[in-house]
Design an enzyme around this catalytic site. Sequence first.
Site, short mmCIF file in Angstrom:
data_model
loop_
_atom_site.label_atom_id
_atom_site.label_comp_id
_atom_site.label_asym_id
_atom_site.label_seq_id
_atom_site.Cartn_x
_atom_site.Cartn_y
_atom_site.Cartn_z
N HIS A 79 -11.01 2.15 5.83
CA HIS A 79 -10.43 3.20 6.68
C HIS A 79 -10.87 4.57 6.17
O HIS A 79 -10.51 4.97 5.06
CB HIS A 79 -8.90 3.10 6.69
CG HIS A 79 -8.39 2.01 7.57
ND1 HIS A 79 -7.16 2.01 8.16
CD2 HIS A 79 -8.98 0.86 7.97
CE1 HIS A 79 -7.01 0.94 8.89
NE2 HIS A 79 -8.09 0.20 8.78
N TYR A 206 0.75 7.62 11.28
CA TYR A 206 2.01 8.08 10.70
C TYR A 206 2.65 9.04 11.70
O TYR A 206 2.04 10.07 12.02
CB TYR A 206 1.76 8.83 9.39
CG TYR A 206 1.33 7.98 8.21
CD1 TYR A 206 2.28 7.53 7.28
CD2 TYR A 206 -0.01 7.66 8.00
CE1 TYR A 206 1.90 6.77 6.17
CE2 TYR A 206 -0.39 6.90 6.89
CZ TYR A 206 0.56 6.47 5.99
OH TYR A 206 0.18 5.72 4.90
N PRO A 294 7.42 4.50 -0.11
CA PRO A 294 6.13 3.94 0.32
C PRO A 294 5.29 4.86 1.20
O PRO A 294 4.16 4.51 1.53
CB PRO A 294 6.55 2.69 1.12
CG PRO A 294 7.92 2.99 1.60
CD PRO A 294 8.56 3.85 0.55
N LYS A 298 1.38 4.51 -2.49
CA LYS A 298 0.92 4.65 -3.88
C LYS A 298 1.42 3.57 -4.84
O LYS A 298 0.91 3.45 -5.95
CB LYS A 298 1.39 6.02 -4.43
CG LYS A 298 0.63 7.19 -3.85
CD LYS A 298 -0.75 7.32 -4.47
CE LYS A 298 -1.69 8.13 -3.64
NZ LYS A 298 -2.75 7.41 -2.97
N TYR A 386 -4.20 11.04 -0.97
CA TYR A 386 -4.09 9.74 -0.30
C TYR A 386 -5.14 8.76 -0.82
O TYR A 386 -4.84 7.60 -1.08
CB TYR A 386 -4.21 9.92 1.22
CG TYR A 386 -3.72 8.71 1.99
CD1 TYR A 386 -2.39 8.60 2.38
CD2 TYR A 386 -4.60 7.67 2.32
CE1 TYR A 386 -1.93 7.48 3.07
CE2 TYR A 386 -4.14 6.55 3.01
CZ TYR A 386 -2.81 6.47 3.38
OH TYR A 386 -2.35 5.36 4.06
C1 PHB Z 1 1.62 -1.13 4.83
O1 PHB Z 1 0.66 -1.47 5.53
O2 PHB Z 1 2.47 -1.94 4.45
C2 PHB Z 1 1.75 0.32 4.47
C3 PHB Z 1 0.75 1.20 4.81
C4 PHB Z 1 0.87 2.53 4.49
C5 PHB Z 1 2.01 2.98 3.85
C6 PHB Z 1 3.02 2.09 3.49
C7 PHB Z 1 2.89 0.75 3.81
O3 PHB Z 1 2.13 4.29 3.57
#
Ligand code: PHB
Length: 391
Positions: A79, A206, A294, A298, A386
């Site tokens: 990604h 997001y 989450p 990280k 990130y």
């Molecule tokens: C996930 O795919 O579980 C996931 C992805 C990004 C995040 C948190 C969890 O920031």
Amino acid sequence: MGAEIATLRTQVAIIGGGPSGLLLSHLLHLEGIDSVVLECQSRAYVEARIRAGVLEPGSVALLRQAGLAGRLDRDGLIHEGASFVFGDQQLRVDFAALTGHHVTVYGQTEIQKDLGDARARAGGTILHEAHDVALHNVDAAPLVRFTHNGAPQELHCDFIAGCDGFHGPSRAAIPASMLKTWERSWPFAWLGILADVKPAADELIYAAHERGFALASMRSPTRSRYYIQCTPEESLDDWPDDRLWDEFRLRLGPSVTSAPALEKSIAPLRSFVAEPMRHGRLFLAGDAAHIVPPTGAKGLNLAFSDVRVLWQALAAWYQRSDTAGIEAYSATCLRRVWRAERFSWWMTMLLHRVHAPASFEHQLQRAEHGLLMTSEPMRAMLAESYVGLPE
Ligand code: PHB
Ligand code: APR
């Protein structure tokens, strides 16, 4: 007469067979250093846990170095950016253009299986369903007592690695007078669902929606992982599948397709740091020492970063009697930990519904969204954190 206690000996006793414990054990094995992993759950249980799925380049490099990236290199999804939705505004943050790096989407569940297979192939000792694990004498001649198959055992070692997560016994083996902890619990939780359905988009989304945060993630081109912000008091019974999919569509748009849930769970958000991460011959690594919410993806990356530092410190000690890495372990790890805590806190504040719409803080959040929309340096800060900050 009490039962005879079986006595074992190894170089490094590792408490916890999650990703941190197994990766450390494998890396040590590659240096010719012997370890025993004590895990309180069964192998099937640890391999079924659904966790996060975004890997920084440093984590991928470490897995490659350990010879563990066969499936990851084949199935991991590259990604180069992610989308952010702030109310009715959309932004793609181009990680590759801003940093020259990308992240790899590959489930922690798969990493756990890859690690378990590699340890089994190499004949590593992992004692599953080891109970009553207790650490003793960690600043001089460490030993771990536990029961396995109903029999009491004693494991003598040079070092103990506490890789036993937030609830394990290792952190408590550091005397309270020497341990400082920082904690913030957040007034919301994440409700997650895993389903075999095509992801809503090619990259993660997001969304800071007025109904609360939402995230569209994935595990593969045919398996999606979605999350929404909910309250910690809500239960899965409040969220039958149909209601949940409707809520995803409200927060993320009509491209979300419903499918039966393979897994659903509610996880509270927590920020936590324990310092120091070493006491005598005991080292804490991963969730045993720190928790991040989450939002910044990280948790696993921080855990692997601890493991890399610990592996190199122990290798230098065994190969050259060099104690510098061991002495610097805690400070080296904590520098990165606090930067990840800052980023995870900032992402959480940026994207969740934290304050009432009329509040001062809500206006600040909107200003922050506006800055990200218009300022490339702001986007570069997000992208750099990130994909993973350097040491
Ligand atoms: C996930 O795919 O579980 C996931 C992805 C990004 C995040 C948190 C969890 O920031
Ligand atoms: N005795 C033995 N093992 C224990 C004990 C105990 N008393 N308590 C906990 N454990 C085991 C747990 O069963 C678990 O398998 O320690 C392991 C810790 O694993 P994780 O919680 O996965 O922590 P870690 O390996 O540091 O991985 C960090 O996992 O939780 C996610 O978000 C986190 O992605 C991050 C990563």
